[in-house]
Scaffold this motif. Structure first.
Motif, mmCIF file in Angstrom:
data_model
loop_
_atom_site.group_PDB
_atom_site.id
_atom_site.type_symbol
_atom_site.label_atom_id
_atom_site.label_comp_id
_atom_site.label_asym_id
_atom_site.label_seq_id
_atom_site.Cartn_x
_atom_site.Cartn_y
_atom_site.Cartn_z
ATOM 1 N N THR B 69 0.868 -1.179 0.000
ATOM 2 C CA THR B 69 0.000 0.000 0.000
ATOM 3 C C THR B 69 0.901 1.223 0.000
ATOM 4 N N ARG B 70 0.811 2.025 -1.063
ATOM 5 C CA ARG B 70 1.791 3.072 -1.311
ATOM 6 C C ARG B 70 1.107 4.341 -1.798
ATOM 7 N N ASP B 71 1.635 5.468 -1.401
ATOM 8 C CA ASP B 71 1.190 6.737 -1.973
ATOM 9 C C ASP B 71 1.983 6.945 -3.256
ATOM 10 N N VAL B 72 1.299 6.913 -4.399
ATOM 11 C CA VAL B 72 2.024 6.942 -5.671
ATOM 12 C C VAL B 72 2.626 8.319 -5.959
ATOM 13 N N ARG B 73 2.222 9.352 -5.181
ATOM 14 C CA ARG B 73 2.836 10.669 -5.380
ATOM 15 C C ARG B 73 4.126 10.817 -4.580
ATOM 16 N N THR B 74 4.107 10.309 -3.338
ATOM 17 C CA THR B 74 5.242 10.557 -2.438
ATOM 18 C C THR B 74 6.117 9.321 -2.238
ATOM 19 N N HIS B 75 5.635 8.157 -2.705
ATOM 20 C CA HIS B 75 6.308 6.873 -2.496
ATOM 21 C C HIS B 75 6.291 6.436 -1.031
ATOM 22 N N GLU B 76 5.520 7.125 -0.190
ATOM 23 C CA GLU B 76 5.403 6.666 1.199
ATOM 24 C C GLU B 76 4.683 5.323 1.209
ATOM 25 N N ILE B 77 5.229 4.383 1.966
ATOM 26 C CA ILE B 77 4.635 3.051 2.029
ATOM 27 C C ILE B 77 3.930 2.876 3.369
#
Lengths: 204, 97
Positions: B69-77
């Motif tokens: 599960t990842r934020d595709v803008r920030t790459h935060e997982i």
């Protein structure tokens, strides 16, 4: 028909004889040897049988199969974690010449066993420069605070898939490499290590 | 970007292969509208901004499929789970589909 036996031959001929590579002055800071004479068997638990397999192995070998990237050893047999519900067993070929069949006979209900003795090349690396040299190709932190004896990792070394584990605090590391890639692995290791002086001693 | 594999620990991106959307579900081929459902399943993908669930394969490691599960803008997982467990729990709870 003539009775033919296959000759055991190393995938890395450079490791079959004593040599000193690279820097010639002072003691070699990297020591490399191929580990030979071993039976290597991969283990994959059958669907839903992982628990039963671990119970049976415990009874048979007095060992807890690791569920994390670790190596355990008892009675001359080492088990290494090799992924979820998978392991590699390594032992002396002289004591267990048909180790895969031995395991199938005893544990075949719970898992599949595949002989890897001629599929993997095991290369032992030690010496004071070992961490520095390995760091040129392995993207893992091998500092003692992060990686210790009996820790195992599945990763890559210079883009070649390897299983790496540490066996003592000297430190000594062992790489298991697919046989077909073993010479490429050696190419990287010898190039990276030559600045420190490499001592190659034939397999044990 | 680094991914913390639930089996191997924190590893560099170059050990992983990206497959794509982990939220799509294979339709039941016995459904009357199976053809249309399969066309959607195979070809139609959302292109979400922000948090997304994706399938990654730990190619140079334990060879496990993972749901990241990842934020595709920030790459935060936000989480990494073995795909096997996700799939098993969906089967037992009958989720989605």
């Amino acid at each position: 028909m003539a009775n033919r036996t296959l000759e055991l031959r190393s995938a890395v001929p450079e490791l079959s004889r004593n040599s000193r590579i690279g820097r010639q002055d002072g003691p070699a800071r990297l020591v490399v040897s191929e580990m030979t004479g071993l039976s290597v068997v991969s283990i994959a638990a059958r669907k839903g049988q992982s628990g039963s397999l671990q119970g049976a192995v415990k009874k048979l070998f007095k060992i807890e199969l690791p569920n994390t990237p670790r190596r355990v050893e008892a009675g001359g047999v080492a088990f290494l974690w090799a992924g979820p519900d998978q392991w590699i067993a390594i032992t002396d070929m002289a004591v267990h010449p048909d180790f895969d069949r031995e395991l199938v006979a005893k544990l075949g209900k719970f898992a599949s066993f595949t002989d890897q003795g001629d599929a993997r090349t095991l290369i032992r690396v030690s010496g004071p420069a070992s961490r520095e040299v390995i760091a040129t190709g392995v993207p893992l932190d091998l500092h003692p605070r992060a990686f210790q004896p009996d820790d195992v990792a599945l990763t890559h070394a210079s883009h070649i898939a390897v299983t790496i584990w540490q066996i003592d605090e000297e430190p000594t590391f062992v790489f298991a490499v697919a046989r077909g890639f073993a010479r490429s692995f050696w190419h990287w290791l010898s190039d990276s290590g030559s600045v420190h002086g490499i001592e190659v001693s034939p397999g044990t | 970007m680094r991914i913390t594999c639930p089996h191997c620990g924190n590893r560099s991106l170059d050990e992983f292969i990206y497959l794509g959307d982990a939220t799509v579900q294979r339709p039941d081929p016995a459904r009357p509208d199976a053809l249309a459902a399969f066309v959607d399943y195979v070809y139609q993908r959302e292109n979400p901004v922000g948090r997304h669930r994706e399938l990654w394969y730990h190619n140079a490691g334990c060879h496990a499929w993972l749901v990241v599960t990842r934020d595709v803008r920030t790459h935060e997982i936000f989480g990494v789970e073995p795909a096997k467990e996700v799939s098993l729990s969906e089967k037992t709870t009958g989720a989605a589909r």
